[in-house]
Design a protein around this motif. Structure first.
Motif, PDB file in Angstrom:
ATOM      1  N   UNK A 169      38.455  54.246  48.106  1.00 50.17           N
ATOM      2  CA  UNK A 169      37.549  53.679  47.109  1.00 50.17           C
ATOM      3  C   UNK A 169      38.125  53.903  45.713  1.00 50.17           C
ATOM      4  N   UNK A 170      38.291  52.823  44.960  1.00 48.11           N
ATOM      5  CA  UNK A 170      38.829  52.901  43.603  1.00 48.11           C
ATOM      6  C   UNK A 170      37.742  52.924  42.546  1.00 48.11           C
ATOM      7  N   UNK A 171      36.638  52.239  42.818  1.00 50.63           N
ATOM      8  CA  UNK A 171      35.621  52.051  41.784  1.00 50.63           C
ATOM      9  C   UNK A 171      34.276  51.790  42.447  1.00 50.63           C
ATOM     10  N   UNK A 172      33.244  52.469  41.948  1.00 45.32           N
ATOM     11  CA  UNK A 172      31.884  52.220  42.423  1.00 45.32           C
ATOM     12  C   UNK A 172      30.991  51.933  41.224  1.00 45.32           C
TER      13      UNK A 172
ATOM     14  N   UNK B  34      35.993  53.612  62.161  1.00 47.25           N
ATOM     15  CA  UNK B  34      36.419  54.603  61.174  1.00 47.25           C
ATOM     16  C   UNK B  34      35.263  55.552  60.883  1.00 47.25           C
ATOM     17  N   UNK B  35      35.509  56.841  61.039  1.00 50.13           N
ATOM     18  CA  UNK B  35      34.476  57.839  60.751  1.00 50.13           C
ATOM     19  C   UNK B  35      34.418  58.160  59.262  1.00 50.13           C
ATOM     20  N   UNK B  36      35.573  58.268  58.619  1.00 47.40           N
ATOM     21  CA  UNK B  36      35.619  58.592  57.181  1.00 47.40           C
ATOM     22  C   UNK B  36      36.438  57.528  56.458  1.00 47.40           C
ATOM     23  N   UNK B  37      35.858  56.974  55.407  1.00 48.30           N
ATOM     24  CA  UNK B  37      36.533  55.965  54.581  1.00 48.30           C
ATOM     25  C   UNK B  37      35.766  55.819  53.281  1.00 48.30           C
ATOM     26  N   UNK B  38      36.295  54.995  52.387  1.00 48.00           N
ATOM     27  CA  UNK B  38      35.624  54.740  51.123  1.00 48.00           C
ATOM     28  C   UNK B  38      34.520  53.709  51.221  1.00 48.00           C
ATOM     29  N   UNK B  39      34.345  53.106  52.400  1.00 47.81           N
ATOM     30  CA  UNK B  39      33.281  52.122  52.599  1.00 47.81           C
ATOM     31  C   UNK B  39      31.917  52.809  52.639  1.00 47.81           C
TER      32      UNK B  39
END
Length: 389
Positions: A99-102, A60-65
């Motif tokens: 991503x929901x919360x950081x 995956x190139x773009x994600x919330x990780x």
């Protein structure tokens, strides 16, 4: 490396494909999808690679990780609906790739360990600081969840070197006295005239059984094989043979540099079990917490006696075995040795709020020591030549 379950809905198969429609049962498909892993997370020294699994494995190139640094831990939470990714300086809560919360975490040193017992996330820093986050419903929308900080009140006289959160569904991990709680239920149904006789019979039976099976509580005897299986059986089945559903309980095992192992009840972080000289490999682990809120005043003494005498615990984990997860086992990595313990119920007579469990050592033939690499004759000659120079 970690694999996590993704809650994302997968595309349905085309209607025209008769073979796949026959092979896939519509009733069991949703349950199977919830058990399938959706992402493979690979951590490097300076980055993290996220691979999506399916018919093919692709990056995956773009994600919330987080991918710009290493990953300390990744796992599921919220009945596998969400994903937790822990980095050295923060925690991310994701649903699929979103991503929901950081939460940035600054405790003076980077996070080096994380352990999860749904809905609790416990982290430890390089300096031994311990912090917990709890998965809670978002107060604004109510549809999603967020991680809420909860600072545990535990003493830091001796540094924490490893820990493990545990979610028990066996009913074995409890602070209630099973013998006397069962007795109260029976006595409530009996007439007053029989009450005194029942109390006398129970106390005598408990004394005889404990003395015969375990001897003195301070002596390390290995319990018989019949007692743990008999006790755990009554925990999970009713008298009519039906399965008794047990509410999950949550605990956290902490090992300190001084050689002390502690078990805390979550979310209160109440000390319920304590063992000194834990890495030595005692035959039976017996609780010596005596209902203390913390091991006050002992930290300095232990620190003095600890130096150079007790090996360090590298890793500890509690796991539940069996198809109903009714057999808790404790695995301990001490230097180059693996210790395995099986938990068994142990009801003490005094009404203390301690854990009604003991751990017996399980013998095994697993060789955990690293093999020494034998040098070839050429390597020995080359080393000898360098030494002479």
């Amino acid at each position: 490396m970690w694999t996590v379950i993704s809650s994302e809905k997968k595309e349905e198969a085309p209607e025209g494909d008769g073979e796949t429609a026959e092979e896939t049962a519509p009733e069991t498909a949703p349950e199977e999808d919830n058990k399938k892993h959706g992402f493979l997370i690979l951590s490097r020294e300076d980055s993290t690679m996220i691979l999506q699994t399916g018919q093919e494995i692709m990056e995956l190139d773009t994600s919330g990780f987080a991918t710009q640094g290493p990953t300390v831990y990744a796992g599921n939470i919220g009945d596998n609906k969400y994903i937790v990714q822990v980095s050295p300086m923060g925690i991310r809560l994701l649903e699929g790739v979103i991503q929901l919360h950081f939460i940035p975490v600054d405790l003076g040193s980077p996070i080096v360990q994380c352990t999860v017992a749904d809905p609790y996330v416990v982290i430890m820093t390089a300096e031994g600081q311990v912090t917990m986050f709890v998965l809670k419903t978002d107060s604004y929308m109510g549809k999603t969840h967020r991680l809420a900080l909860q600072k545990p009140q535990i003493h830091m006289q001796s540094r924490v070197i490893t820990l493990c959160a545990y979610r028990d569904v066996s009913g074995m991990f409890t602070t209630e006295n099973k013998v006397f709680s069962t007795a109260r239920e029976e006595m409530a149904a009996r007439p007053h005239s029989e009450t005194e006789t029942v109390i006398q019979d129970i106390s005598n039976t408990v004394d005889d059984e404990e003395e015969m099976l375990y001897g003195d509580s301070n002596t390390f005897f290995s319990p018989s094989k019949e007692e743990p299986s008999r006790c755990s059986f009554t925990f999970n089945f009713n008298k009519d043979g039906s399965i008794n559903k047990v509410e999950p309980t949550h605990w956290c095992m902490v090992v300190r540099e001084s050689g002390v192992m502690e078990i805390y009840q979550l979310p209160e972080w109440r000390l319920v079990f304590l063992v000194k000289n834990f890495p030595v490999g005692q035959r039976v682990l017996v609780d010596s917490s005596s209902g203390q809120s913390a091991a006050q005043g002992e930290g300095k003494k232990e620190e003095v006696t600890r130096q150079g005498e007790i090996p360090l615990v590298k890793e500890v984990t509690l796991v539940s075995l069996g198809n109903r997860q009714t057999r808790p086992y404790l695995l301990v990595h001490v230097d180059q040795e693996l210790l395995i313990y099986e938990a068994f119920p142990y009801d003490q007579q005094q009404g203390q709020n301690n854990l009604k469990v003991r751990f017996k050592k399980v013998p095994h033939n697993i060789n955990f020591r690293e093999k020494k690499v034998k040098l070839s004759k050429k390597e020995k000659k080359s080393e000898g030549g360098q030494g002479e120079e």
